[in-house]
Structures are given as structure tokens and as C-alpha cells.
Enzyme design. Structure first.
Site, PDB file in Angstrom:
ATOM      1  N   ARG A  43      13.862   4.020  12.018  1.00 23.48           N
ATOM      2  CA  ARG A  43      13.188   4.986  12.899  1.00 23.48           C
ATOM      3  C   ARG A  43      13.813   4.967  14.305  1.00 23.48           C
ATOM      4  O   ARG A  43      14.573   5.838  14.662  1.00 23.48           O
ATOM      5  CB  ARG A  43      11.681   4.677  12.978  1.00 23.48           C
ATOM      6  CG  ARG A  43      10.817   5.866  13.378  1.00 23.48           C
ATOM      7  CD  ARG A  43      10.888   6.282  14.832  1.00 23.48           C
ATOM      8  NE  ARG A  43      10.559   5.201  15.760  1.00 23.48           N
ATOM      9  CZ  ARG A  43      10.693   5.312  17.083  1.00 23.48           C
ATOM     10  NH1 ARG A  43      11.152   6.428  17.631  1.00 23.48           N
ATOM     11  NH2 ARG A  43      10.411   4.287  17.864  1.00 23.48           N
ATOM     12  N   ASP A  44      13.532   3.931  15.086  1.00 26.78           N
ATOM     13  CA  ASP A  44      14.035   3.913  16.462  1.00 26.78           C
ATOM     14  C   ASP A  44      15.551   3.968  16.489  1.00 26.78           C
ATOM     15  O   ASP A  44      16.157   4.598  17.354  1.00 26.78           O
ATOM     16  CB  ASP A  44      13.539   2.651  17.180  1.00 26.78           C
ATOM     17  CG  ASP A  44      13.704   2.750  18.697  1.00 26.78           C
ATOM     18  OD1 ASP A  44      13.639   3.870  19.227  1.00 26.78           O
ATOM     19  OD2 ASP A  44      13.894   1.712  19.344  1.00 26.78           O
ATOM     20  N   HIS A  67      10.780  -6.020  22.483  1.00 25.50           N
ATOM     21  CA  HIS A  67      11.649  -4.958  21.960  1.00 25.50           C
ATOM     22  C   HIS A  67      12.782  -4.774  22.963  1.00 25.50           C
ATOM     23  O   HIS A  67      12.573  -4.208  24.036  1.00 25.50           O
ATOM     24  CB  HIS A  67      10.811  -3.687  21.800  1.00 25.50           C
ATOM     25  CG  HIS A  67      11.576  -2.477  21.347  1.00 25.50           C
ATOM     26  ND1 HIS A  67      11.359  -1.872  20.127  1.00 25.50           N
ATOM     27  CD2 HIS A  67      12.545  -1.751  21.950  1.00 25.50           C
ATOM     28  CE1 HIS A  67      12.167  -0.818  20.012  1.00 25.50           C
ATOM     29  NE2 HIS A  67      12.893  -0.723  21.110  1.00 25.50           N
ATOM     30  N   HIS A 125      16.810  -3.732  24.064  1.00 26.71           N
ATOM     31  CA  HIS A 125      18.052  -2.988  23.812  1.00 26.71           C
ATOM     32  C   HIS A 125      19.192  -3.777  24.440  1.00 26.71           C
ATOM     33  O   HIS A 125      19.003  -4.493  25.426  1.00 26.71           O
ATOM     34  CB  HIS A 125      17.945  -1.577  24.390  1.00 26.71           C
ATOM     35  CG  HIS A 125      17.097  -0.668  23.554  1.00 26.71           C
ATOM     36  ND1 HIS A 125      17.558   0.480  22.993  1.00 26.71           N
ATOM     37  CD2 HIS A 125      15.795  -0.776  23.162  1.00 26.71           C
ATOM     38  CE1 HIS A 125      16.593   1.065  22.305  1.00 26.71           C
ATOM     39  NE2 HIS A 125      15.510   0.327  22.388  1.00 26.71           N
ATOM     40  N   CYS A 164      25.354   4.940  19.837  1.00 27.34           N
ATOM     41  CA  CYS A 164      26.663   4.505  19.367  1.00 27.34           C
ATOM     42  C   CYS A 164      27.327   3.615  20.411  1.00 27.34           C
ATOM     43  O   CYS A 164      27.363   3.955  21.594  1.00 27.34           O
ATOM     44  CB  CYS A 164      27.538   5.717  19.118  1.00 27.34           C
ATOM     45  SG  CYS A 164      29.228   5.303  18.720  1.00 27.34           S
ATOM     46  N   ASN A 168      19.586  -0.633  19.998  1.00 28.28           N
ATOM     47  CA  ASN A 168      18.689  -1.771  19.848  1.00 28.28           C
ATOM     48  C   ASN A 168      19.504  -3.028  19.612  1.00 28.28           C
ATOM     49  O   ASN A 168      20.621  -2.951  19.107  1.00 28.28           O
ATOM     50  CB  ASN A 168      17.796  -1.568  18.619  1.00 28.28           C
ATOM     51  CG  ASN A 168      16.714  -0.534  18.839  1.00 28.28           C
ATOM     52  OD1 ASN A 168      16.900   0.644  18.578  1.00 28.28           O
ATOM     53  ND2 ASN A 168      15.590  -0.973  19.347  1.00 28.28           N
TER      54      ASN A 168
END
Lengths: 306, 306
Positions: free
Chosen positions: B19-20, B211, B213, B244, B253
Site C-alpha cells: 500500500r504505502d 514508521h 522513511h 524510486c 520507506n
């Protein structure tokens, strides 16, 4: 909540891109590009730059220009320009090239030592006695670099005692600084702390450095974990030079920009201007014709472009 | 030497790649590829997979196949399949698609909230009251996701109080789990600990998740630092999906493979088979026609090929 370990207030970052980084790049980098890179890095504020390697050009063609580089760089007062010296011939060359520090090396892995230089760890380090004495006699700084301290491609695990033993041998040769290197980038944070603590039992804590490769993405976590046990010297490579990130088995050094970004966030002083390092990373990446391997470097460059 | 903080003995990894991750990929990924990806991830042992988003396909075309995906995946007993639900319409769709958990969301940054949804943080969360109640009434798990908890592209710094305030609002809506998200990947380890400690003052420590990144390369160090303050749930994305790595302003992520490699090294249990995750990462990377963004994933794949 747990009580957090305190971190060093300042750290020394040794920029190894021009040597350890470029040495592992396939494309030949001419002397003028290396000179420009070293000068840019010095202007960014690094106190220590690994700039040359006086090994046989037959072994390492990329380093054949080491003398030219050392002759032409603008020496910034206070900056230590280091050179790898595998033997007395290399030492003489480094001395002639006015290196401030010479680097000797050995492995913590017996299998690696046998496979690569066909002798035991103990023998390989004993061979550096002449270089070590000559360095002292000539007032040069002496650094010892210990490869495979966290794992070996041939034997796998490397015992803590083996690391401590090599640290002791490097210390006895008179090293001013000793690098604990994760050559194949396999270490994780708690293992890192265990190895560093064991090394610190054999050498001054403030003379130990952490040299991490980002092969498994662990390097920055390992640096942070090292700081928690008091390590305050780290090696890194501008733009993550040293093993192309797009190639099979990439094993680049941790990117300097990522390390500096973390230090800034942690409030740990480095004396280095990240923006100038990002520029230097862009410079060398453009020469190599590829995007840099520093995530922070790329993010900062992208932000500028917006 | 400092005394080290203890780490959790086990952690839950929430796989958010389908999803994310995919939502932020430009290339359209058909339902059958997503289904295969989710099934592979379930077989690897994840307890929680973010598999769908019931937003308007006009906003997020990549998620238009969410119902098809949820209908066709092989439901593994015990696995929580999550879906994002922006409103009651989304909730009804998630319920019909048999989601086990619905995810509501808000920002810790007032500027981000105003800029993106044209209302205050407080208003944006109040709008989820109906969804929250419906989730409870239907026996679904409710997760609250807080974006920009460590920094905002518009306002820069985000006050700790603002994070705590949103955590409190999510808690009051009945959330079972609350995500503290570094949407733009700017956090560093000690800041991470400060934010997590502040969040833990407003919610159960074992219900908070991190969470991260990897925009600035800090994600893994932040996860390690989070564990030091007791956080034991982390989000990650197989093969670093989501932005990307070769594109400008990449904001993927943190890669699941890198997280799992670290957990293995730390001796922290996850219940997940890293080798199967590496395969899943190769599968989706091959579909996307590019090298994956997980360093551990790439290193393990390269080692296999040798």
C-alpha cells in the site's frame, strides 16, 4: 523508559573516499579529478583525509597517481593527509610524498589473512615493524587498520579475542590510532558495541575508530551504536564511493553525507560543512557518470534543485 | 563504558509495501502482481500487511484495484490485512472487502494539514469519529497514523506537544495502535527518542509504532534508537518500495530486508523469514524493472548468485 547512554560531544570524521572509495571504483579517475576532490574535502573542514596508497600499481592501478595527487593538492594547515603503506618501499614513497600519516593494516580473520596474503595475522603484522619504526623516526603519525573485525567472507564469524589480539599487536607497533573495520558490511549494532568494547580493553578508547561499509544498510545504526560506547572517530566516504550501488555485491563505504546529517541532528560537532561535502559528492558522482550513493546527499541536492 | 539500554525481545514488523510503498510508485501495478506480492509476504510470516486503500481512485489511481486485491488474496489465519479509510465511504468499502484493520490518519503538522486537506489537525481527526465508531461496532481493529511527526515540508519543525496532542486524539477515538511517522525521512536518533517518549506519555508504549522513511539514510538508526526507548512495532516496505531511489527527491520507506537483517543480528524475534522476503523483493523489483532499494536484499541476492 530506559536511560540513554550519553554520546561523545564531538567526533572526528576521517574522509576515506579519495583512497578506500576510489580504489574500489572500476573507472579510472585521473589525478586532476582526485586533486580537485581532495581540495574540496579539505575546504569542507575534514581534519583527516585518506588521500593516497603507495602499493604496487600492478595491484591497484587506480592508486598509481598517488604521488601526483600528494604533490599537487593544496595542503591545508592542520589537515592530516594519510597514505596506505604496505611495506618499506611504500613507506619511502609516502615519506617522499609528504604524507602526514601512514596506514598499516592487518586482518582480524585468520582465513582472510591466509587467503589474501598467504601468511598468518601475526606474521603479517610483524612485517610492519620496519614501517612503524620508520614512521616514528620521521615524526609521522601511524595508523593501524584492522579488516574483517566483524565478519569474514571466508571464515564467517570472527572471535572477539582475535580482534583484541590484533589491536594489541597494532598498539605494540606504536599506532596512534586503530581502525576497527567492517570490511564486508555485515555488522549489526549490538555486535558492534561488543567488538568496540573488546577493542577498547586493548587500546585507548579515544584512539579507536569505526570503519563501516553499508553493504547490508547497517552502517549508520552501527555508528550510532559505537558512539553509545564512546567511539568518537569514524571513517566515511563522500557520496558513498567504493563499490557501485548498482553493481552486484556492492560494498560501498558509509556515505559521509549521511553520517554528517546524523551528527548534525544529534548535536555532535564535526567541524565539517555538509553543504560543501554535498557539492564534492556531486562533483565526483558527475565525473563517474552516476547518481551518488548518499541518501542524504541526494535528498539535499534534490531539495536545492526544487 | 556506558550501560546499554535493553531492547525489546521481539518486535512486530508491519509490511506496508503493497500500500504505502506501491502507492508512491509511478508505474501502474496490476491487481494480480499485488495479489502475488501480498501472498508472498504473508507466507514469509508477517502478522500485519497493509494491503489496500479505499480512497477515491481519482486521487490515487494505483489503489483502484484494492477491492480486487482484497478479494483474491489467500487469507492466512492470524494475519491482519489493513486498509486505509479516509471516510465512511472508504470504511464501507473496507468492510465489504473484509479488511481486518482500518487505518485513519492525520498530521502532527498544522501547516501540512491546512495545505493538504484545507482544515486544522483537530478538525481532520474529528472527521474520523464515524469511521472509528463503525470500526468498533463491526469488530475491526482501528489504527491511527500520524504523519509529519518529526518534521514537515512546509513548517519545518513540529513541536513535541503537537505530536502528543494528535496521539491523544487518536487514542480518544479508540485506536488500538498509533503510528508515529517520519513522512519526509528527516529524523535522527535522539530526536526520534524524544518524540517517541513524548508519544508514550499519551498512549500505551506497546501500541506505538515507528514508521520511518530512508530519505536521509537515517531510518535504521532511528529504528534502533526507538527500540532503546521500548518501541516494538515498526513499519517497513519490501525492497524499499515507495519512491524510486534513482529519482529526484526519493522518499522510500525503510526496506524490510534491512530491518529484518538488523533484528536478526540483534537477536530480536520477528517471526519472519528473511529469505522469503528477499524473494518477494526480487519479484516486485523485477516487475518494476529496476534494482531493489534494499541494501540487505541486494547483498543477499548477490551472494546467492555467486
Amino acid at each position: 523508559m530506559n536511560k540513554q547512554a550519553s554520546l561523545p560531544k564531538q567526533v572526528k570524521i576521517v574522509e576515506v573516499g579519495p583512497r578506500d572509495g576510489l580504489q574500489n571504483e572500476k573507472e579510472n579517475v585521473p589525478a586532476d579529478v582526485k586533486i580537485e576532490l581532495v581540495n574540496r574535502l579539505a575546504s569542507a573542514g575534514f581534519q583527516n583525509i585518506e588521500a593516497a596508497s603507495f602499493v604496487s600499481p600492478k595491484w591497484v592501478p587506480q592508486m598509481a597517481t598517488s604521488r601526483d595527487v600528494m604533490d599537487a593538492i593544496v595542503r591545508k594547515p592542520g589537515v592530516i593527509y594519510s597514505a596506505l603503506t604496505p611495506n618499506m618501499q611504500g613507506f619511502e614513497a609516502a615519506l617522499a610524498a609528504r604524507a602526514d600519516e601512514v596506514v598499516i593494516f592487518g586482518s582480524a580473520s585468520e582465513a582472510f589473512s591466509q587467503k589474501n596474503i598467504n601468511c598468518s595475522i601475526a606474521e603479517s603484522i610483524a612485517r610492519f615493524e620496519g614501517v612503524a619504526k620508520a614512521a616514528k623516526d620521521n615524526g609521522l603519525r601511524l595508523r593501524g587498520s584492522i579488516s574483517c573485525a566483524f565478519g569474514c567472507p571466508y571464515q564467517g564469524e570472527v572471535p572477539l579475542d582475535a580482534v583484541a589480539d590484533v589491536v594489541g599487536r597494532m598498539r605494540d607497533l606504536g599506532c596512534d590510532e586503530i581502525d576497527i573495520a567492517d570490511t564486508i558490511g555485515v555488522a549489526t549494532p549490538r555486535q558492534t558495541q561488543a567488538v568496540m568494547e573488546r577493542a577498547a580493553a586493548a587500546f585507548r578508547l579515544d584512539g579507536l575508530s569505526g570503519h563501516f561499509h553499508d553493504t547490508y544498510g547497517q552502517a549508520l545504526a552501527n555508528i550510532y551504536a559505537s558512539m553509545e560506547v564512546g567511539i568518537a572517530i569514524f571513517h566515511s566516504s563522500v557520496s558513498g564511493l567504493g563499490g557501485c550501488p548498482y553493481a552486484k555485491g556492492a560494498t560501498g563505504n558509509v556515505a559521509t553525507e549521511d553520517v554528517l546529517y546524523m551528527m548534525q541532528g544529534l548535536g555532535v560537532a564535526t567541524g565539517i560543512d555538509l553543504d560543501i561535502v554535498v557539492d564534492a559528492g556531486q562533483f565526483i558522482s558527475q565525473f563517474l557518470g552516476r547518481k551518488g550513493a548518499s541518501r542524504a546527499g541526494n535528498a539535499i541536492a534534490a531539495k536545492r534543485a526544487n
